[in-house]
Design a protein around this motif. Sequence first.
Motif, PDB file in Angstrom:
ATOM      1  N   TYR A  10      68.930   1.428 -74.827  1.00  0.00           N
ATOM      2  CA  TYR A  10      68.333   2.291 -75.844  1.00  0.00           C
ATOM      3  C   TYR A  10      67.156   1.536 -76.436  1.00  0.00           C
ATOM      4  N   HIS A  18      69.355   7.110 -84.452  1.00  0.00           N
ATOM      5  CA  HIS A  18      70.816   7.243 -84.414  1.00  0.00           C
ATOM      6  C   HIS A  18      71.451   6.750 -85.710  1.00  0.00           C
ATOM      7  N   VAL A  21      70.536   8.835 -88.900  1.00  0.00           N
ATOM      8  CA  VAL A  21      71.284  10.106 -88.947  1.00  0.00           C
ATOM      9  C   VAL A  21      72.748   9.838 -89.310  1.00  0.00           C
ATOM     10  N   ALA A  22      73.324   8.765 -88.745  1.00  0.00           N
ATOM     11  CA  ALA A  22      74.734   8.458 -89.032  1.00  0.00           C
ATOM     12  C   ALA A  22      74.932   8.216 -90.539  1.00  0.00           C
ATOM     13  N   VAL A  25      74.486  11.519 -92.466  1.00  0.00           N
ATOM     14  CA  VAL A  25      75.584  12.489 -92.325  1.00  0.00           C
ATOM     15  C   VAL A  25      76.767  12.089 -93.204  1.00  0.00           C
ATOM     16  N   PHE A  26      77.188  10.820 -93.128  1.00  0.00           N
ATOM     17  CA  PHE A  26      78.331  10.407 -93.945  1.00  0.00           C
ATOM     18  C   PHE A  26      77.963  10.453 -95.433  1.00  0.00           C
ATOM     19  N   ARG A  70      64.367  12.696 -77.200  1.00  0.00           N
ATOM     20  CA  ARG A  70      65.356  12.654 -76.118  1.00  0.00           C
ATOM     21  C   ARG A  70      64.766  13.226 -74.822  1.00  0.00           C
ATOM     22  N   THR A  90      81.920  11.719 -72.976  1.00  0.00           N
ATOM     23  CA  THR A  90      80.744  11.219 -73.702  1.00  0.00           C
ATOM     24  C   THR A  90      79.682  12.306 -73.822  1.00  0.00           C
ATOM     25  N   TYR A  98      75.451  17.115 -81.621  1.00  0.00           N
ATOM     26  CA  TYR A  98      74.130  17.729 -81.842  1.00  0.00           C
ATOM     27  C   TYR A  98      74.276  19.161 -82.371  1.00  0.00           C
ATOM     28  N   LEU A 101      75.608  19.217 -85.938  1.00  0.00           N
ATOM     29  CA  LEU A 101      74.583  18.829 -86.911  1.00  0.00           C
ATOM     30  C   LEU A 101      73.660  19.997 -87.241  1.00  0.00           C
ATOM     31  N   ALA A 156      82.553  12.803 -85.755  1.00  0.00           N
ATOM     32  CA  ALA A 156      81.759  11.565 -85.838  1.00  0.00           C
ATOM     33  C   ALA A 156      82.695  10.361 -86.010  1.00  0.00           C
ATOM     34  N   THR A 174      78.864  -0.630 -74.488  1.00  0.00           N
ATOM     35  CA  THR A 174      78.529   0.661 -75.111  1.00  0.00           C
ATOM     36  C   THR A 174      77.959   0.477 -76.521  1.00  0.00           C
ATOM     37  N   LEU A 175      78.680  -0.252 -77.380  1.00  0.00           N
ATOM     38  CA  LEU A 175      78.244  -0.393 -78.773  1.00  0.00           C
ATOM     39  C   LEU A 175      77.041  -1.330 -78.882  1.00  0.00           C
ATOM     40  N   MET A 178      73.763   0.307 -78.520  1.00  0.00           N
ATOM     41  CA  MET A 178      73.267   1.075 -79.666  1.00  0.00           C
ATOM     42  C   MET A 178      72.767   0.155 -80.782  1.00  0.00           C
TER      43      MET A 178
HETATM   44  C1  HEM Z   1      77.561  11.113 -88.191  1.00  0.00           C
HETATM   45  C2  HEM Z   1      77.546  10.047 -87.480  1.00  0.00           C
HETATM   46  C3  HEM Z   1      77.098   9.965 -86.033  1.00  0.00           C
HETATM   47  C4  HEM Z   1      76.471  10.885 -85.229  1.00  0.00           C
HETATM   48  C5  HEM Z   1      76.042  12.296 -85.590  1.00  0.00           C
HETATM   49  C6  HEM Z   1      76.284  10.263 -83.932  1.00  0.00           C
HETATM   50  C7  HEM Z   1      75.694  10.887 -82.829  1.00  0.00           C
HETATM   51  C8  HEM Z   1      75.450  10.289 -81.618  1.00  0.00           C
HETATM   52  C9  HEM Z   1      74.793  10.909 -80.495  1.00  0.00           C
HETATM   53  C10 HEM Z   1      74.284  12.347 -80.468  1.00  0.00           C
HETATM   54  C11 HEM Z   1      74.712   9.979 -79.506  1.00  0.00           C
HETATM   55  C12 HEM Z   1      74.058  10.173 -78.119  1.00  0.00           C
HETATM   56  C13 HEM Z   1      72.830   9.358 -77.975  1.00  0.00           C
HETATM   57  C14 HEM Z   1      71.647   9.977 -78.675  1.00  0.00           C
HETATM   58  O1  HEM Z   1      71.359  11.167 -78.467  1.00  0.00           O
HETATM   59  O2  HEM Z   1      70.998   9.264 -79.468  1.00  0.00           O
HETATM   60  C15 HEM Z   1      75.327   8.781 -79.989  1.00  0.00           C
HETATM   61  C16 HEM Z   1      75.473   7.623 -79.277  1.00  0.00           C
HETATM   62  C17 HEM Z   1      76.204   6.541 -79.708  1.00  0.00           C
HETATM   63  N1  HEM Z   1      76.824   6.381 -80.927  1.00  0.00           N
HETATM   64 FE1  HEM Z   1      76.807   7.671 -82.434  1.00  0.00          FE
HETATM   65  N2  HEM Z   1      76.785   8.995 -83.983  1.00  0.00           N
HETATM   66  C18 HEM Z   1      77.292   8.768 -85.248  1.00  0.00           C
HETATM   67  C19 HEM Z   1      77.900   7.635 -85.723  1.00  0.00           C
HETATM   68  C20 HEM Z   1      78.208   6.538 -84.949  1.00  0.00           C
HETATM   69  C21 HEM Z   1      78.966   5.386 -85.396  1.00  0.00           C
HETATM   70  C22 HEM Z   1      79.516   5.202 -86.818  1.00  0.00           C
HETATM   71  C23 HEM Z   1      79.068   4.555 -84.316  1.00  0.00           C
HETATM   72  C24 HEM Z   1      79.736   3.217 -84.172  1.00  0.00           C
HETATM   73  C25 HEM Z   1      80.699   2.729 -84.867  1.00  0.00           C
HETATM   74  C26 HEM Z   1      78.351   5.160 -83.214  1.00  0.00           C
HETATM   75  C27 HEM Z   1      78.191   4.606 -81.964  1.00  0.00           C
HETATM   76  C28 HEM Z   1      77.464   5.152 -80.938  1.00  0.00           C
HETATM   77  C29 HEM Z   1      77.244   4.489 -79.665  1.00  0.00           C
HETATM   78  C30 HEM Z   1      77.761   3.127 -79.260  1.00  0.00           C
HETATM   79  C31 HEM Z   1      76.458   5.359 -78.879  1.00  0.00           C
HETATM   80  C32 HEM Z   1      75.980   5.144 -77.447  1.00  0.00           C
HETATM   81  C33 HEM Z   1      76.944   5.793 -76.503  1.00  0.00           C
HETATM   82  C34 HEM Z   1      76.525   5.665 -75.063  1.00  0.00           C
HETATM   83  O3  HEM Z   1      75.561   4.977 -74.744  1.00  0.00           O
HETATM   84  O4  HEM Z   1      77.204   6.274 -74.227  1.00  0.00           O
HETATM   85  N3  HEM Z   1      77.850   6.384 -83.630  1.00  0.00           N
HETATM   86  N4  HEM Z   1      75.782   8.995 -81.270  1.00  0.00           N
END
Ligand code: HEM
Length: 184
Positions: A10, A18, A21-22, A25-26, A70, A90, A98, A101, A156, A174-175, A178
């Motif tokens: 990424y 990312h 937005v996280a 949202v919270f 994207r 996934t 999406y 949201l 989420a 994975t983490l 990000m």
């Molecule tokens: C409201 C909160 C969140 C939303 C709406 C959200 C949404 C998303 C979305 C849509 C993706 C797909 C990639 C992209 O389009 O950018 C993504 C990827 C990811 N998110 Fe979140 N996320 C949230 C919170 C979190 C939190 C709190 C964590 C970790 C503790 C996290 C960890 C990840 C990771 C590691 C990926 C990459 C996954 C991959 O590569 O397969 N996210 N997230």
Amino acid sequence: MRWRNSSAHYGLISIVLHWLVAVAVFGLFALGFWMVGLDYYSSWYRAAPDIHKSIGIILFTVMLLRVFWRFLSPGPVALASHGPLTRLATKAGHGVLYLGLFGVMISGYLISTADGRPISVFGWFAVPALITGIPSQEDIAGLVHEYLAWALVILAGLHALAALKHHFIDHDATLKRMFGRADG
Ligand code: HEM
């Protein structure tokens, strides 16, 4: 760190969007949950919904940018260690996040503009009321907004748990990806 995504990483723009937005949202969920219980005489009675709506509109713009980005710069491919079921879960999970949201933001807009009043974003500019004629608009949009907001934070939360499971149990990247870790 590169700003564009590559097939393995990424980039900075996706990572910043990312996490922004996280947090939003919270934060919006907590603010919304708190403000609906406020007493009419509280000094936050008017200010809290104004802040909630203003951040919601900004989040909508950020999400449009995110979707645009994207398409312009697709995310990395799945890790080799992820089986077909994980890949499917996934993809489906991200898709539903999406959709959720946008559903929460659009229903919020329909509540706030049901009476024809625009939404002022921190007093900087106003978003006009475009759809006002739906019968019981405020009540229906209010219910949709509340249930979708709950569904979104629960999903989420599960999404975050899945990311932590990949990190601490499966020991995969994975983490780390990000967070822009180069070795991820
Ligand atoms: C409201 C909160 C969140 C939303 C709406 C959200 C949404 C998303 C979305 C849509 C993706 C797909 C990639 C992209 O389009 O950018 C993504 C990827 C990811 N998110 Fe979140 N996320 C949230 C919170 C979190 C939190 C709190 C964590 C970790 C503790 C996290 C960890 C990840 C990771 C590691 C990926 C990459 C996954 C991959 O590569 O397969 N996210 N997230």
